[in-house]
Design an enzyme around this catalytic site. Sequence first.
Site: not given
Length: 235
Positions: A18, A36
Site C-alpha cells: 500500500r 487491504n
Amino acid sequence: MRRFSAIAAGRVQRVGFRDQVYKETFEKDISGYVKNLDTGEVKIVAEGSEKDLLALIDRINIIRYPIAVKSFNIEWQEATGEFTSFEIIPGDIHQEIFERMDLACTIMYQTLENSEKSLKMQEQMLDKQDQMLDKQDQMLDKQDQMLDKQDQMLDKQDQMLDKQDQMLDKQDQMLDKQDQMLDKQDQMLEIGIETKEEITGLRRDIGKQLDEEFKEIKRDLASIKGALARAGINV
C-alpha cells in the site's frame, strides 16, 4: 479523466505494498485510495488522466522483494470526481500494528541483506584493490630493474665514450705526428730540389770549363803540330 478499480493478489499485504502504491501517486494528479481486503488481496481505486493511470498500473504491478503481485485484475470506469486526494485506508488497529511490525522486520532484514551484500562488494573491491596494489608493486619492481639495467647501460656507454675519447686523443696525436712527418718531408723535398738545382748548375759550370780547356788544349796541339811541321817533323 478515467477511473480504474483493481484487485492485486499475491504477496501484497504486510509487505508495504500500500505504501508503494501511495508513493507512486505522490505529487501526481491522481486521486483515490488503496486498502487491504479480508481475502489477503489489496484494492486500488484511482482517478486521473488515462496516461497517468496506465503509468501507475505499470509501476505497481511488480514482483520485487518483498512485494510479489501475482495477479492484477482491472476494471475501467468513468471518473466520478468524488476523491480530492489519494490516501491509504487503514484496517483495524491490530491489523495495522501487525502489518507495520511485519513491514519493519522485512525492511530490517532487507537492510541487513543489503549490508551483507555491501560488505561482500566492499571485500571484493578491497581484494581487487590488493591485487591492483600487488600488480603495481610488481610493476614498480620491474621498473626498478629496468632503471638498474638502464644505469648499467649508461655506465657502459660512459666507459665506451671514455675509450672513444682516448682513441680520438691518440688519433689526434698520430695526426700531429703525421703532420710533423709531412712537414719534414716537405722540407726534405725542398732541400732535394735545391740540391738538384745546385748540382745541375755545377754540372753546367764544369761542362763549360771543360769545353774551354779542351778547346785550349786543341789549340795548343794545333800550334805544336804546326811548329813540328815547319821543322820538318811529321806527326
